[in-house]
Design a protein around this motif. Structure first.
Motif, PDB file in Angstrom:
ATOM      1  N   ILE A 268       0.857  -1.182   0.000  1.00 10.60           N
ATOM      2  CA  ILE A 268       0.000   0.000   0.000  1.00 10.60           C
ATOM      3  C   ILE A 268       0.893   1.233   0.000  1.00 10.60           C
ATOM      4  O   ILE A 268       1.902   1.287   0.715  1.00 10.60           O
ATOM      5  CB  ILE A 268      -0.935   0.025   1.226  1.00 10.60           C
ATOM      6  CG1 ILE A 268      -1.915  -1.140   1.188  1.00 10.60           C
ATOM      7  CG2 ILE A 268      -1.712   1.342   1.292  1.00 10.60           C
ATOM      8  CD1 ILE A 268      -2.782  -1.240   2.432  1.00 10.60           C
ATOM      9  N   SER A 269       0.519   2.232  -0.790  1.00 15.00           N
ATOM     10  CA  SER A 269       1.254   3.493  -0.846  1.00 15.00           C
ATOM     11  C   SER A 269       0.258   4.651  -0.743  1.00 15.00           C
ATOM     12  O   SER A 269      -0.741   4.686  -1.468  1.00 15.00           O
ATOM     13  CB  SER A 269       2.043   3.600  -2.154  1.00 15.00           C
ATOM     14  OG  SER A 269       2.630   4.885  -2.291  1.00 15.00           O
ATOM     15  N   ILE A 300      -3.638   7.423  -3.446  1.00 14.16           N
ATOM     16  CA  ILE A 300      -3.705   6.188  -2.673  1.00 14.16           C
ATOM     17  C   ILE A 300      -3.647   5.016  -3.647  1.00 14.16           C
ATOM     18  O   ILE A 300      -4.431   4.958  -4.607  1.00 14.16           O
ATOM     19  CB  ILE A 300      -4.993   6.108  -1.831  1.00 14.16           C
ATOM     20  CG1 ILE A 300      -5.093   7.303  -0.877  1.00 14.16           C
ATOM     21  CG2 ILE A 300      -5.054   4.805  -1.053  1.00 14.16           C
ATOM     22  CD1 ILE A 300      -6.403   7.363  -0.119  1.00 14.16           C
ATOM     23  N   GLU A 301      -2.732   4.075  -3.403  1.00  9.90           N
ATOM     24  CA  GLU A 301      -2.584   2.907  -4.267  1.00  9.90           C
ATOM     25  C   GLU A 301      -2.464   1.637  -3.429  1.00  9.90           C
ATOM     26  O   GLU A 301      -1.865   1.651  -2.349  1.00  9.90           O
ATOM     27  CB  GLU A 301      -1.338   3.034  -5.147  1.00  9.90           C
ATOM     28  CG  GLU A 301      -1.397   4.153  -6.166  1.00  9.90           C
ATOM     29  CD  GLU A 301      -0.212   4.120  -7.103  1.00  9.90           C
ATOM     30  OE1 GLU A 301      -0.340   3.570  -8.207  1.00  9.90           O
ATOM     31  OE2 GLU A 301       0.855   4.636  -6.713  1.00  9.90           O
ATOM     32  N   GLY A 302      -3.012   0.562  -3.938  1.00 13.51           N
ATOM     33  CA  GLY A 302      -2.882  -0.744  -3.312  1.00 13.51           C
ATOM     34  C   GLY A 302      -2.621  -1.803  -4.371  1.00 13.51           C
ATOM     35  O   GLY A 302      -3.052  -1.673  -5.526  1.00 13.51           O
ATOM     36  N   GLN A 303      -1.897  -2.854  -3.982  1.00  8.84           N
ATOM     37  CA  GLN A 303      -1.523  -3.881  -4.956  1.00  8.84           C
ATOM     38  C   GLN A 303      -1.356  -5.230  -4.276  1.00  8.84           C
ATOM     39  O   GLN A 303      -0.854  -5.315  -3.154  1.00  8.84           O
ATOM     40  CB  GLN A 303      -0.217  -3.480  -5.641  1.00  8.84           C
ATOM     41  CG  GLN A 303       0.223  -4.389  -6.776  1.00  8.84           C
ATOM     42  CD  GLN A 303       1.526  -3.917  -7.407  1.00  8.84           C
ATOM     43  OE1 GLN A 303       2.588  -4.406  -7.078  1.00  8.84           O
ATOM     44  NE2 GLN A 303       1.420  -2.951  -8.317  1.00  8.84           N
ATOM     45  N   GLY A 316      -4.195  -4.401  -8.837  1.00  6.98           N
ATOM     46  CA  GLY A 316      -4.275  -3.282  -7.910  1.00  6.98           C
ATOM     47  C   GLY A 316      -5.099  -2.146  -8.474  1.00  6.98           C
ATOM     48  O   GLY A 316      -5.747  -2.264  -9.522  1.00  6.98           O
ATOM     49  N   SER A 318      -5.881   2.522  -7.844  1.00  2.00           N
ATOM     50  CA  SER A 318      -5.465   3.775  -7.237  1.00  2.00           C
ATOM     51  C   SER A 318      -6.588   4.797  -7.310  1.00  2.00           C
ATOM     52  O   SER A 318      -7.523   4.670  -8.127  1.00  2.00           O
ATOM     53  CB  SER A 318      -4.222   4.337  -7.945  1.00  2.00           C
ATOM     54  OG  SER A 318      -4.541   4.755  -9.267  1.00  2.00           O
TER      55      SER A 318
END
Length: 625
Positions: A268-269, A300-303, A316, A318
């Motif tokens: 997560i970023s 916001i990003e998730g993968q 993912g 964003s």
């Protein structure tokens, strides 16, 4: 281990040989380790080999090893960092470079690796060293982690009042590590109003909460002041003597890495950024025009990453949101006029990439991404982007790559994303204008004729629709043909030859202008086991440009020229550092050259590809452990 040792004592050519042998013997360890762990071993060896390839000037081979490494293990942080380092030398790969760095940081374990402040910032137009003095990742690090402090410092001085320094203090204590640093660079440039001053400050912390959970945070500030840095064909005449720009960017980033099981990872970023930009557009005795822009936004990003022996998957999404405010001011004959414009930009995307290794020797990439953008004033966009790629190891010495994919240029804070940046080794993310819709097609072939001779070539084409406010999109086309030969005639000497041909065509108007550019390079590098090294480079450029508003033969401009660079240095014993001196453009060649201009989304800051006058510099890297 012997390859790493040889590299640290200035014997990188022999280090390449050792690592190649290590990779060939990788499967012989199958009796002792699982297939999954063998893949991780191979990924680590590929990444290390690629890093040493870069040191000896074999950048294309370094990139190839990075792509192979990620094909074996998409969660390998070292492979992502290798690509980030390799992209540093490639034009228009800034987004890919800083994005690969972000992915490497999110996936990395607790380590003493210093976080150099400049690496996470895209478009830093600095004087690039021409030799082999730039240390590789982990070159000054111990093979085994222990609690300790490390101080890494570097500096450069050169012509035109050029000065730069970078100092990074990093440390590790049990399950906690940190890195704090600063970067400074300034230069008067090669012409009037070509000066640049920039500072970057960075603080990074990382904590291993458990063997499965890793958290990190980063705070970064960037300050830039500069004049007109653009490269337009007539470099000494086609510039704006009044233009000035000041940029201040504050960034906060949070990240997390969770190992779900031996086959699955989640990252997560979260990035928050405030940016203030002041520009003086023109100024004279009677009038002055300037603008002030403020942007506040978050990304916001998730993968999820799944890696299996024959199938890897990356999925993912964003969400991006930003508030933009621009104020234009005009002062003319004592009267002031101002106008303000505000807008909001929101964007979301999702993606899925599948990497199938079947049958043996073939790696298929199947992917799709979906982008939705609502931007004031550009409008609303919804786009589906299919992806297809193939890496085919025809023989152990021959690799064929093919790709066809569509990309949407979405807004990115700090130009960083955790979405995969390449398909079968072809870059997806270029610094295009906002909301640009592009298709890219490419094919490449790399072959190892022997342990000392490599060659390859690549052909790619991009078709780009560039949105224009209040008008129909512009139609741009880019075509690139490149080939290279790398040769190791002796254990201490390496040679590389390259050729690149680029066509750019603007079908709708003449800014940016149509260009045809031929670029041929020759580089010789010598490494002595005593620690001394040297570099000689020759570059030939031939460029034709259409500058006017009609494409008649008499309105085309042309220039061709040779440039020669030399450098030499010494790698200090016991890994204390590297010292180097060099000269770019030895014969003080003055030339005309058309840079990227508005082909990039951030045309104000551009790395100068060549220097139109003799430039002398000295560079020093020191390590204290």
């Amino acid at each position: 281990y012997d390859a790493i040792r040889r590299q640290s004592v200035n014997r990188p050519v022999e280090a390449v040989r050792d690592l190649q042998k290590s990779i060939e013997l990788n499967d012989n360890r199958a009796v002792y380790r699982s297939r999954l762990l063998l893949d991780e071993d191979l990924a680590a060896r590929d990444a290390t080999l690629g890093r040493i390839y870069n040191e000896v000037g074999f950048e294309q081979l370094g990139l190839r090893e990075g792509w192979k490494s990620l094909a074996s293990d998409p969660a390998n942080y070292s492979a992502h960092r290798l690509l980030a380092d390799s992209y540093l030398a490639l034009p228009r790969h800034e987004i890919a470079r800083v994005s690969e760095l972000l992915q490497s940081q999110l996936l990395q374990p607790i380590s003493i690796t210093p976080v150099q402040p400049r690496l996470a910032e895209s478009l830093l137009p600095v004087l690039a060293g021409a030799g082999s003095a730039t240390p590789s990742l982990n070159e000054f690090n111990s093979l085994f982690m222990r609690d300790r402090l490390n101080l890494l410092s570097s500096g450069i001085v050169g012509s035109n009042n050029t000065f730069g320094d970078e100092v990074v203090l990093s440390g590790i204590k049990d399950s906690f590590s940190y890195s704090v640093g600063q970067f400074h660079y300034q230069s008067d440039g090669f012409r009037e109003n070509n000066d640049l001053r920039q500072d970057v400050y960075n603080f990074f912390v990382q904590s291993s909460i458990s063997p499965m959970l890793n958290l990190q945070a980063e705070i970064r500030r960037r300050e830039v002041e500069h004049g007109d840095l653009k490269f337009k064909f007539d470099l000494n005449k086609s510039f704006d003597s009044d233009y000035r720009r000041n940029l201040i960017t504050d960034t906060i980033r949070l990240g997390a890495h969770y190992i779900i099981d031996p086959h699955s990872d989640a990252i997560i970023s979260i990035i928050r950024q405030n940016e203030v930009e002041d520009q003086v557009l023109f100024s004279d005795a009677n009038s002055k025009a300037d603008s002030k822009a403020k942007t506040q936004g978050y990304l916001i990003e998730g993968q999820l990453l799944f890696h299996r022996p024959f199938l890897n998957a990356v999925t993912g999404g964003s969400y991006y949101n930003a508030d933009n405010n621009v104020k234009l001011s005009l002062l003319e004959f004592g009267e002031s006029i101002s106008e303000s414009e505000s807008g909001e930009t929101s964007q979301s995307n999702g993606y899925l990439y599948l990497y199938l290794r079947y049958p043996t020797g073939l790696l298929w990439t199947f992917g799709i991404s979906v982008d939705a953008l609502d931007d004031e004033p550009l409008g609303r966009f919804n786009q589906v982007n299919p992806k297809f790629g193939l890496i085919w190891n025809l023989t152990p010495d021959t690799m064929l790559r093919f790709a066809s994919f569509r990309t949407f240029k979405r807004p990115l804070l700090t130009d960083q994303t955790i979405e995969p940046t390449q398909v079968a080794g072809f870059n997806q993310f270029f610094d295009d204008s906002a909301a640009a819709d592009s298709w890219r097609y490419g094919i490449a072939l790399d072959h190892r004729f022997s342990s000392n001779l490599y060659a390859g070539g690549e052909i790619s084409k991009r078709e780009i629709d560039v949105p224009v406010e209040g008008a129909a999109p512009e139609d741009w086309k880019e075509q690139i043909f490149l080939t290279y030969v790398n040769w190791k005639p002796y254990p201490e000497l390496v040679a590389s030859v390259g050729y690149e041909l680029e066509y750019f065509e603007n079908s709708d108007n003449y800014d940016p202008p149509d260009t045809t550019t031929h670029l041929a390079t020759l580089a010789l590098r010598y490494f002595n086991p005593s620690g001394f090294f040297s570099y000689f480079g020759a570059t030939y450029i031939d460029q034709s440009v259409t500058l006017d508003d009609n494409k008649l033969t008499e309105n085309k401009r042309h220039d061709c020229f040779f440039l020669f660079d030399v450098s030499g240095g010494y790698r200090l014993p016991k890994r204390y550092g590297v010292v180097q001196i060099g000269v770019k453009n030895i014969f003080d060649e003055n030339f005309q050259y058309q840079g990227l201009g508005i082909r990039t989304g951030q045309q104000e800051l551009q790395q100068p590809p060549f220097f139109p006058e003799r430039t002398v510099y000295a560079q020093l890297n020191l390590n204290f452990d």
